[in-house]
Design an enzyme around this catalytic site. Structure first.
Site, PDB file in Angstrom:
ATOM      1  N   PHE A  62      47.795  37.015  42.819  1.00 18.94           N
ATOM      2  CA  PHE A  62      47.088  35.739  42.966  1.00 18.94           C
ATOM      3  C   PHE A  62      45.619  35.987  42.675  1.00 18.94           C
ATOM      4  O   PHE A  62      45.066  37.008  43.095  1.00 18.94           O
ATOM      5  CB  PHE A  62      47.266  35.201  44.382  1.00 18.94           C
ATOM      6  CG  PHE A  62      48.704  34.905  44.743  1.00 18.94           C
ATOM      7  CD1 PHE A  62      49.195  33.617  44.629  1.00 18.94           C
ATOM      8  CD2 PHE A  62      49.557  35.918  45.174  1.00 18.94           C
ATOM      9  CE1 PHE A  62      50.515  33.338  44.956  1.00 18.94           C
ATOM     10  CE2 PHE A  62      50.882  35.646  45.497  1.00 18.94           C
ATOM     11  CZ  PHE A  62      51.366  34.350  45.393  1.00 18.94           C
ATOM     12  N   GLU A  63      44.972  35.027  42.008  1.00 19.88           N
ATOM     13  CA  GLU A  63      43.624  35.311  41.521  1.00 19.88           C
ATOM     14  C   GLU A  63      42.568  35.413  42.621  1.00 19.88           C
ATOM     15  O   GLU A  63      41.476  35.897  42.382  1.00 19.88           O
ATOM     16  CB  GLU A  63      43.206  34.308  40.449  1.00 19.88           C
ATOM     17  CG  GLU A  63      43.418  32.870  40.839  1.00 19.88           C
ATOM     18  CD  GLU A  63      43.641  32.002  39.604  1.00 19.88           C
ATOM     19  OE1 GLU A  63      42.732  31.931  38.789  1.00 19.88           O
ATOM     20  OE2 GLU A  63      44.719  31.394  39.473  1.00 19.88           O
ATOM     21  N   ASN A  64      42.917  34.979  43.822  1.00 21.39           N
ATOM     22  CA  ASN A  64      41.966  35.158  44.932  1.00 21.39           C
ATOM     23  C   ASN A  64      41.922  36.605  45.404  1.00 21.39           C
ATOM     24  O   ASN A  64      41.098  36.940  46.253  1.00 21.39           O
ATOM     25  CB  ASN A  64      42.327  34.222  46.090  1.00 21.39           C
ATOM     26  CG  ASN A  64      43.722  34.446  46.616  1.00 21.39           C
ATOM     27  OD1 ASN A  64      44.514  35.181  46.032  1.00 21.39           O
ATOM     28  ND2 ASN A  64      44.037  33.813  47.723  1.00 21.39           N
ATOM     29  N   GLY A 141      41.714  29.832  36.626  1.00 20.89           N
ATOM     30  CA  GLY A 141      42.091  31.127  36.043  1.00 20.89           C
ATOM     31  C   GLY A 141      43.035  31.001  34.868  1.00 20.89           C
ATOM     32  O   GLY A 141      43.479  32.007  34.306  1.00 20.89           O
TER      33      GLY A 141
ATOM     34  N   ASN B 102      37.704  31.593  35.925  1.00 19.69           N
ATOM     35  CA  ASN B 102      37.538  32.360  37.164  1.00 19.69           C
ATOM     36  C   ASN B 102      37.025  33.774  36.887  1.00 19.69           C
ATOM     37  O   ASN B 102      36.114  34.258  37.561  1.00 19.69           O
ATOM     38  CB  ASN B 102      38.872  32.433  37.917  1.00 19.69           C
ATOM     39  CG  ASN B 102      39.101  31.205  38.773  1.00 19.69           C
ATOM     40  OD1 ASN B 102      38.174  30.454  39.059  1.00 19.69           O
ATOM     41  ND2 ASN B 102      40.334  30.991  39.179  1.00 19.69           N
TER      42      ASN B 102
END
Lengths: 263, 302
Positions: A62-64, A141, B102
């Site tokens: 997950f991009e977090n 993302g 991002n």
């Protein structure tokens, strides 16, 4: 041609929803052992289904900054919801997971978009509406995943507006204008492997152009062709999208109990 | 000033009109809503907001007229989709938006944190997001001259605001859960405000240095603000108030509705304590931790 095949209305399971069909179809894109950039909404549940059925060794990124070997223990609405942290393999930073993506460690990513075009390019930035420009939330993302994963799969509603010949804004690169475009841009790898819509599954040929690979149960080829913004080519080996199995449906419904994402 | 201050003083002193402000850097966790609302209440103007994504906080500041520019990859309401103030402002050219991804936000902040003017990347090659963009410049690798890359320009926010579980009075801060781009966002900033659920003894911080995400010497102000991240979650303290995000979506569709929302949740209250009272014990009770899940102890002994 369609008469011998089950439809949504008369299939064995009767009441599976279109979203459930899309989730099960997306889940089958995940191979066992793969490293997957999961994303939210339907793909999140596809990861759950894959883990519980055919791909128990898949790993979710997950991009977090979260890396999970098991699905979150309960339904989540965002990737940073506490259940997605509890029991994770690693919780660190975005730069870390994005570095794994850029260095070629990620096999597959899932994306949504407002528009997908003939070469699988995505728009999630702005669309032209009847009353002028409509601003969307933006790339997030998605552009990074489309640029850097070994392959990506997009899910969206099937309509002429959503599937134009050419996206009005190229947020996330598919095959650009076709053959060798990605190489010319300097993209290291990747590109779309499938588009799962509300009517069908599209795949891509060597030249990077989308073709109709399978029709969802109850959907006619004419409907799909009329609902696509360019002259969509059809596979010589056109299939019916396989309906969700009992195991897949159980996994979906156990997870999304109230049908927030899959009703 | 003393490091432990009220949120009102921290925002008044450290967030001047026209400042660039990075916040919401842990993505959907620990969004500093209390600080964002204080910025709105103090009617700050001409701000540049920086973040990878923003789950309704940027939308609120935009809707309150505080914002001139946004440097972000995604602005909306994560579980519901679009956010209306952002949409209106961009569609009517009231704010300037720099479309990032991002990864490129992370790289820009990391470059700023490292003190270099840019970092190279392979992301977004061929994407329209980079077109005519001041943060992307094409380059080839000096070592492999056939390799095209983007140079992503460094970002150094005037102030970075983060919310964490606990910090000591010097601003040494513990955080657990996902970090997103918080660590580089803090290192890149000129000034840092740390908002903590709890201010703890520095011995607590030093007992577990691997959990320290911010060394206090980078921090200008420390604020204790229980529930200061509501409606976003804080791992180990409270979960996400999903209904609040859903209601925000329903209640801010028009300019008038948005004004009413701001009156109710920001202008009409004096600060976070008032806000927490307005939420009510019942709602907070629903959000608090139901089943604790403590990590195994780590032995730092020798």
């Amino acid at each position: 041609m369609t008469s011998l095949l089950p439809t949504l209305a008369n299939s064995r399971w009767q009441a599976y929803t279109l979203a459930e069909l899309m989730v099960a179809t997306a889940a089958r894109e995940i191979k066992d052992g793969e490293i997957v950039f999961v994303g939210m909404r339907l793909p999140l549940i596809a990861f759950v289904v894959a883990k519980r059925t055919h791909a128990p060794r898949a790993v979710g990124l997950f991009e977090n900054g979260v890396i999970r070997g098991t699905p979150a223990p309960e339904l989540i609405y965002t990737m940073a919801d506490p259940p997605n942290i509890l029991g994770a393999i690693q919780c660190l930073d975005m730069l870390g997971v994005m570095s794994l993506l850029q260095s070629g460690r990620v096999h597959l990513g899932f994306l949504g978009a407002a528009e997908v075009d003939r070469f699988g390019n995505l728009n999630s930035t702005e669309v032209r509406g009847v009353q002028g420009m409509v601003r969307l939330p933006g790339a997030g993302g998605a552009c990074d995943i489309a640029s850097l994963a070994h392959r990506f799969v997009t899910l969206l509603e099937h309509s002429k507006q959503r599937l134009p010949e050419r996206v009005s804004f190229l947020t996330s690169p598919g095959y650009g204008e076709g053959h060798l475009w990605r190489e010319r841009q300097g993209l290291p790898r990747g590109g779309p492997s499938a588009v799962i819509t509300t009517k069908a599954v599209l795949r891509f040929d060597e030249g990077g152009e989308a073709f109709l690979a399978s029709l969802h149960p109850g959907v006619s080829m004419e409907d799909v062709l009329a609902s696509t913004g360019w002259k969509l080519r059809v596979s010589k080996n056109l299939q019916r999208t396989v309906e969700p199995s009992l195991a897949e449906l159980e996994a979906i419904r156990e997870y999304d109990k109230d049908g927030f994402w899959t009703k | 000033m003393a490091k432990v201050v009220s949120l009102r003083d921290a925002v008044a002193e450290l967030v001047p009109d026209g400042a660039s402000v990075a916040m919401g850097l842990q993505m959907e966790q620990m969004i500093p809503f209390a600080a964002g609302h204080e910025i709105i209440r103090q009617k700050k103007r001409g701000l540049t907001l920086i973040g990878p994504i923003s789950d309704i906080l940027f939308d609120q500041a935009i809707g309150a007229g505080c914002v001139e520019k946004v440097i972000a990859a995604w602005v909306g309401n994560v579980m519901m989709g679009s956010a209306y103030n952002f949409r209106r402002a961009v569609e009517q050219n009231q704010i300037e938006i720099f479309n990032m991804t991002n990864f490129s936000v992370a790289l820009a902040l990391q470059a700023g944190a490292m003190g270099v003017p840019f970092l190279p990347t392979r992301t977004a090659l061929g994407s329209d997001t980079t077109r005519g963009h001041p943060f992307f410049h094409p380059m080839v690798s000096p070592f492999e001259p056939k390799e095209s890359l983007w140079a992503v320009r460094a970002l150094n926010p005037d102030v970075t605001i983060v919310h964490v579980q606990r910090a000591d009075r010097d601003g040494n801060a513990h955080c657990w859960g996902n970090f997103g781009v918080m660590i580089e966002g803090v290192r890149a900033a000129q000034r840092v405000i740390v908002i903590a659920e709890e201010i703890v003894d520095s011995g607590v911080i030093r007992s577990d240095p691997n959990r320290t995400v911010i060394p206090g010497f980078l921090v200008n102000a420390v604020v204790e603000s229980p529930y200061g991240a509501h409606p976003s979650p804080v791992q180990g303290y409270y979960k996400r108030d999903d209904a609040f995000f859903r209601q925000y979506h329903e209640q801010t569709k028009t300019r008038e509705d948005n004004r009413a929302w701001l009156n109710r949740w920001v202008y009409g209250i004096s600060g976070r304590e008032d806000y927490v009272n307005q939420l009510g014990a019942c709602r907070l009770g629903d959000l608090t931790v139901k089943q604790h899940a403590y990590a195994a102890q780590a032995d730092f002994g020798y």
